[in-house]
Write an enzyme that holds these catalytic residues in place. Structure first.
Site, PDB file in Angstrom:
ATOM      1  N   HIS A   1      14.189 -37.213  -9.313  1.00 41.52           N
ATOM      2  CA  HIS A   1      13.762 -37.325  -7.913  1.00 41.52           C
ATOM      3  C   HIS A   1      12.336 -36.822  -7.733  1.00 41.52           C
ATOM      4  O   HIS A   1      11.902 -36.601  -6.604  1.00 41.52           O
ATOM      5  CB  HIS A   1      14.741 -36.569  -7.003  1.00 41.52           C
ATOM      6  CG  HIS A   1      16.143 -37.069  -7.133  1.00 41.52           C
ATOM      7  ND1 HIS A   1      16.608 -38.170  -6.457  1.00 41.52           N
ATOM      8  CD2 HIS A   1      17.157 -36.649  -7.914  1.00 41.52           C
ATOM      9  CE1 HIS A   1      17.870 -38.394  -6.802  1.00 41.52           C
ATOM     10  NE2 HIS A   1      18.223 -37.481  -7.681  1.00 41.52           N
TER      11      HIS A   1
ATOM     12  N   TRP B   1      -3.159  -2.579  -1.464  1.00 40.45           N
ATOM     13  CA  TRP B   1      -2.911  -3.977  -1.798  1.00 40.45           C
ATOM     14  C   TRP B   1      -3.560  -4.760  -0.653  1.00 40.45           C
ATOM     15  O   TRP B   1      -3.111  -4.686   0.489  1.00 40.45           O
ATOM     16  CB  TRP B   1      -1.412  -4.254  -1.871  1.00 40.45           C
ATOM     17  CG  TRP B   1      -1.086  -5.649  -2.297  1.00 40.45           C
ATOM     18  CD1 TRP B   1      -0.898  -6.102  -3.566  1.00 40.45           C
ATOM     19  CD2 TRP B   1      -0.904  -6.780  -1.438  1.00 40.45           C
ATOM     20  NE1 TRP B   1      -0.620  -7.441  -3.554  1.00 40.45           N
ATOM     21  CE2 TRP B   1      -0.611  -7.884  -2.271  1.00 40.45           C
ATOM     22  CE3 TRP B   1      -0.957  -6.982  -0.066  1.00 40.45           C
ATOM     23  CZ2 TRP B   1      -0.372  -9.161  -1.762  1.00 40.45           C
ATOM     24  CZ3 TRP B   1      -0.728  -8.251   0.439  1.00 40.45           C
ATOM     25  CH2 TRP B   1      -0.432  -9.325  -0.412  1.00 40.45           C
TER      26      TRP B   1
ATOM     27  N   ARG C   1       3.138   0.138  -5.163  1.00 38.87           N
ATOM     28  CA  ARG C   1       3.051  -0.543  -3.874  1.00 38.87           C
ATOM     29  C   ARG C   1       1.742  -1.296  -3.708  1.00 38.87           C
ATOM     30  O   ARG C   1       1.555  -2.007  -2.717  1.00 38.87           O
ATOM     31  CB  ARG C   1       3.180   0.480  -2.740  1.00 38.87           C
ATOM     32  CG  ARG C   1       4.442   1.305  -2.829  1.00 38.87           C
ATOM     33  CD  ARG C   1       4.389   2.454  -1.870  1.00 38.87           C
ATOM     34  NE  ARG C   1       4.634   2.024  -0.523  1.00 38.87           N
ATOM     35  CZ  ARG C   1       5.812   2.094   0.086  1.00 38.87           C
ATOM     36  NH1 ARG C   1       6.850   2.572  -0.542  1.00 38.87           N
ATOM     37  NH2 ARG C   1       5.947   1.684   1.317  1.00 38.87           N
TER      38      ARG C   1
ATOM     39  N   CYS D   1       0.828  -1.202   0.000  1.00 34.98           N
ATOM     40  CA  CYS D   1       0.000   0.000   0.000  1.00 34.98           C
ATOM     41  C   CYS D   1       0.868   1.260   0.000  1.00 34.98           C
ATOM     42  O   CYS D   1       1.962   1.267   0.545  1.00 34.98           O
ATOM     43  CB  CYS D   1      -0.937   0.094   1.200  1.00 34.98           C
ATOM     44  SG  CYS D   1      -1.930  -1.370   1.453  1.00 34.98           S
TER      45      CYS D   1
ATOM     46  N   LYS E   1       4.928  -3.917  -6.636  1.00 37.18           N
ATOM     47  CA  LYS E   1       6.361  -3.781  -6.890  1.00 37.18           C
ATOM     48  C   LYS E   1       7.163  -3.880  -5.593  1.00 37.18           C
ATOM     49  O   LYS E   1       8.264  -4.404  -5.582  1.00 37.18           O
ATOM     50  CB  LYS E   1       6.611  -2.431  -7.570  1.00 37.18           C
ATOM     51  CG  LYS E   1       8.030  -2.180  -7.979  1.00 37.18           C
ATOM     52  CD  LYS E   1       8.340  -2.859  -9.284  1.00 37.18           C
ATOM     53  CE  LYS E   1       9.787  -2.698  -9.697  1.00 37.18           C
ATOM     54  NZ  LYS E   1      10.203  -3.825 -10.556  1.00 37.18           N
TER      55      LYS E   1
ATOM     56  N   ASN F   1      -0.685   1.399   6.258  1.00 37.90           N
ATOM     57  CA  ASN F   1       0.090   0.355   5.590  1.00 37.90           C
ATOM     58  C   ASN F   1       0.634  -0.531   6.687  1.00 37.90           C
ATOM     59  O   ASN F   1       1.264  -0.037   7.620  1.00 37.90           O
ATOM     60  CB  ASN F   1       1.233   0.993   4.791  1.00 37.90           C
ATOM     61  CG  ASN F   1       1.995  -0.030   3.986  1.00 37.90           C
ATOM     62  OD1 ASN F   1       1.494  -1.132   3.729  1.00 37.90           O
ATOM     63  ND2 ASN F   1       3.190   0.321   3.580  1.00 37.90           N
ATOM     64  N   GLY F   2       0.385  -1.837   6.584  1.00 34.54           N
ATOM     65  CA  GLY F   2       0.834  -2.750   7.634  1.00 34.54           C
ATOM     66  C   GLY F   2      -0.311  -3.661   8.010  1.00 34.54           C
ATOM     67  O   GLY F   2      -1.339  -3.702   7.334  1.00 34.54           O
TER      68      GLY F   2
ATOM     69  N   GLU G   1       4.439 -15.026 -12.740  1.00 36.60           N
ATOM     70  CA  GLU G   1       3.918 -13.753 -12.221  1.00 36.60           C
ATOM     71  C   GLU G   1       3.194 -12.911 -13.261  1.00 36.60           C
ATOM     72  O   GLU G   1       2.270 -12.187 -12.917  1.00 36.60           O
ATOM     73  CB  GLU G   1       4.999 -12.935 -11.513  1.00 36.60           C
ATOM     74  CG  GLU G   1       6.035 -12.309 -12.414  1.00 36.60           C
ATOM     75  CD  GLU G   1       6.996 -11.395 -11.661  1.00 36.60           C
ATOM     76  OE1 GLU G   1       8.166 -11.381 -12.004  1.00 36.60           O
ATOM     77  OE2 GLU G   1       6.563 -10.686 -10.730  1.00 36.60           O
TER      78      GLU G   1
END
Ligand code: M6R
Length: 613
Positions: free
Chosen positions: A509, A74, A27, A2, A608, A100-101, A493
């Site tokens: 394997h 985000w 962000r 964010c 990003k 943000n957090g 992505e």
């Protein structure tokens, strides 16, 4: 993640806040919102799900208010919807908060607040904050005291900006731990707050980066700094150097393609001033450790996340082969919780293009506290990592806008190559003749990358066939193992095709069970010491009817015959091969994403800069 922004001046705040948010979209970009204080009027608040350009420019009416905050999100808690977008408000609609957090104890706080009559409108963790501020104000606290009390009750790492219509001249900003930072900017007749410096370029003349557990009470005339416990602190301004330069994608349809194509130049920029051709040495200006100190280093730990972790993996081959110093590579998000054996003789090198990745920052901080010397390889001047480290080796790639790391990835590997030579020459573990050879080879790197870019037409054709795949395996060996992991990351992505990268020695394997005529395997099979082994792996895939796209050295007739498709790169020295081989895999991922109609520069669910755990 964010991005958060605040403006307080004499102009209408809204355009300033939106402009800052536009620069913070890297962000997070799933929703956007603003709150503007218009004295004597109800809080102006507009927000919605979707990218800022869509929600802001089409639907937000003008506002005359000269103080405001904003957010580009985000999602962590709650889907991207209008209700979950920031700013969040209290019950009275006077207090607005952007955050943000993660409020780790939001469940218990929400429960308690609801029991005492607060009405919640979103599913977010953030919404507890304005309600806690409301509670403090109702108990007679000032706005500043109420924010302080709210912050006191929440756990986790945070960057917060808050406004209150009854305090129309103040924005309060708080930083706790690593949650993407918060910068106060001083402009002409205006004050700014933003998650990071680029949002303030061209506006702020000087800045103060809030430290952990600091609070700023920002008004037009004066800004005060305190700890979250209320102790006044003196903060020195740092001058802002540089102008606002918003890069454009120019003639390219996407930033990612532009950034891929820029690599010969960005690598040239990373080399510039670091190779003394006359003395045949690497020079690192301002390197803080003496020869004696460098000789004391017993090992190197390389850290990173995502692409930067893959760059670090390639760096390990360089470090051990060139500097002959034991080296390990660690995923920062794991390493930070390991209680590793690290001391003042362990050199830590963190690769982080943004310098804001929360896991890398937390690892750096805890390792620094153990006395370890810290170097960061970073592309963003002034970012948090550069402020924590003893030395920053700048990638010098210029702004990278596409979410997928491309030019910063190759630039990081080049920095690791140069750092390896520097440590080897300083410790006396790198013979002069080998150093000459390595430096001679690296001077050709931009040109080799330029040649690799010439494969773009052919890659577009391969990508058309590739774009219908639902499963892709990417394998490599030796120093091409990180190349394979990075190739798979790029594919997943931006093309959203499931892709798994692995060391080809692992094939029998497990991964071989996935191979059938529907599977595509990308084999990084360059003519190096692992070539014969890779040919064996390619045959084993073909024997099971799997399709193989081989990334091969130019002129390889064997692979031209054995593989379904071949993408050629020029012959390249082993230690530089991950830098050159990364390029066609970036192009392949790009072309597949374009063929599938995906939003290449802003892929879904990503950002990003990853500022939350
Ligand atoms: O900014 P950083 O280099 O620390 O970022 C680490 C990862 O988030 C990043 O490399 C990510 O994996 C890439 N953007 C993917 O292309």
């Amino acid at each position: 993640m964010c991005g958060i922004a605040g403006y307080c001046g004499y102009d209408p705040a809204l355009p300033h806040v939106v402009e800052m948010l536009r620069r913070l979209e890297y962000r997070g970009y799933d929703s956007a919102g603003v709150a503007v204080v218009e004295p004597g009027r109800p809080l102006y608040i507009r927000k919605d799900a979707g990218k800022l350009g869509i929600v802001a420019e089409q639907c937000w009416p003008a506002s005359e208010g000269t103080l405001g905050i904003g957010h580009t999100r985000w999602a962590t808690h709650g889907k991207p919807t209008m209700e979950n977008s920031h700013p969040h408000t209290d019950c009275t609609q006077n207090v607005a908060v952007c955050h943000n957090g993660i409020v780790e104890n939001h469940g218990a706080l929400r429960q308690r607040l609801m029991e005492s009559g607060h009405v919640f409108r979103s599913e977010t963790d953030t919404e507890v904050i304005p309600h806690l501020v409301e509670e403090g104000l109702a108990a007679g606290a000032t706005f500043e005291e109420a924010v302080r009390s709210a912050v006191d009750q929440i756990t986790g790492a945070h960057a917060i900006v808050a406004v209150d219509t009854r305090n129309p001249d103040e924005i309060i900003g708080v930083r706790i731990g690593h949650a993407g930072g918060l910068v106060v900017g001083y402009g002409d007749d205006a004050m700014y707050l933003a998650s990071d410096l680029p949002a303030l370029m061209g506006h702020a003349k000087s800045v103060v980066h809030l430290n952990d557990r600091e609070m700023a009470v920002v008004s037009r005339k004066k800004t005060r700094f305190t700890t979250v416990d209320g102790l006044e602190v003196e903060r020195k301004h740092q001058k802002v150097i540089g102008n606002a330069c918003s890069p454009t994608n120019g003639k390219f349809p996407h930033y990612m393609l532009k950034e891929i194509m820029e690599q010969p130049q960005s690598l040239h920029n990373a080399l510039r001033g670091r190779v003394d051709v006359k003395r045949q040495t690497v020079e690192l200006e301002g390197f803080p450790f003496s020869q004696e100190r460098v000789s004391q280093f017993k090992r190197v730990v390389l850290l990173g996340m995502g692409t930067s972790y893959h760059a670090a993996m390639a760096g390990r081959y360089m470090m051990e082969s060139v500097a002959r110093i034991p080296c390990q590579v660690e995923n920062a998000s794991e390493f930070r919780y390991m209680d590793p054996v690290v001391d003042s003789d362990t050199l830590i090198v963190a690769v982080t293009q943004s310098g804001e990745t929360v896991d890398s920052l937390a690892a750096l901080e805890s390792l620094g506290a153990k006395g370890a010397p810290l170097i960061v390889i970073c592309n963003v001047p002034g970012s948090e990592a550069t402020r924590v480290a003893d030395y920053t080796m700048s990638i010098n790639a210029g702004p990278e806008i596409g979410v997928a790391s491309t030019k910063t990835a190759t630039g990081s590997m080049l920095c690791l190559y140069l750092l390896s030579i520097y440590l080897g020459q300083t410790r006396g573990t790198l013979p002069v003749s080998k150093r000459r050879l390595l430096l001679n080879e690296v001077m050709h790197l931009p040109n080799l990358v330029g040649q690799a870019l010439q494969t773009s037409e052919h890659i577009r054709e391969v990508a058309r066939r590739f774009s219908l795949a639902s499963n892709v395996l990417v394998m490599g060996r030796g120093i091409s193992t990180p190349t394979a992991l990075e190739g798979a990351l790029k594919i997943k992505e931006i093309s959203y095709i499931h892709a798994e990268g692995y060391a080809a020695g692992e094939m029998k394997h497990g991964p071989i069970a996935l191979i059938d005529r529907h599977t595509i395997t990308v084999a990084v099979a360059l003519k190096d010491q692992m070539y014969q082994k890779m040919l064996g792996n390619v045959s084993e895939v073909r024997a099971r009817e799997g399709k193989v796209v081989a990334l091969a050295t130019k002129g390889d007739d064997v692979l031209a015959h054995d593989a379904t498709d071949v993408i050629e790169i020029p012959s390249v020295p082993y230690l530089l091969s991950p830098i050159v081989a990364a390029v066609p895999l970036q192009l392949l991922a790009y072309e597949v994403a374009v063929a599938r109609g995906n939003p290449v520069d802003m892929p879904r669910n990503l950002a990003k800069t990853v500022t939350v755990e």
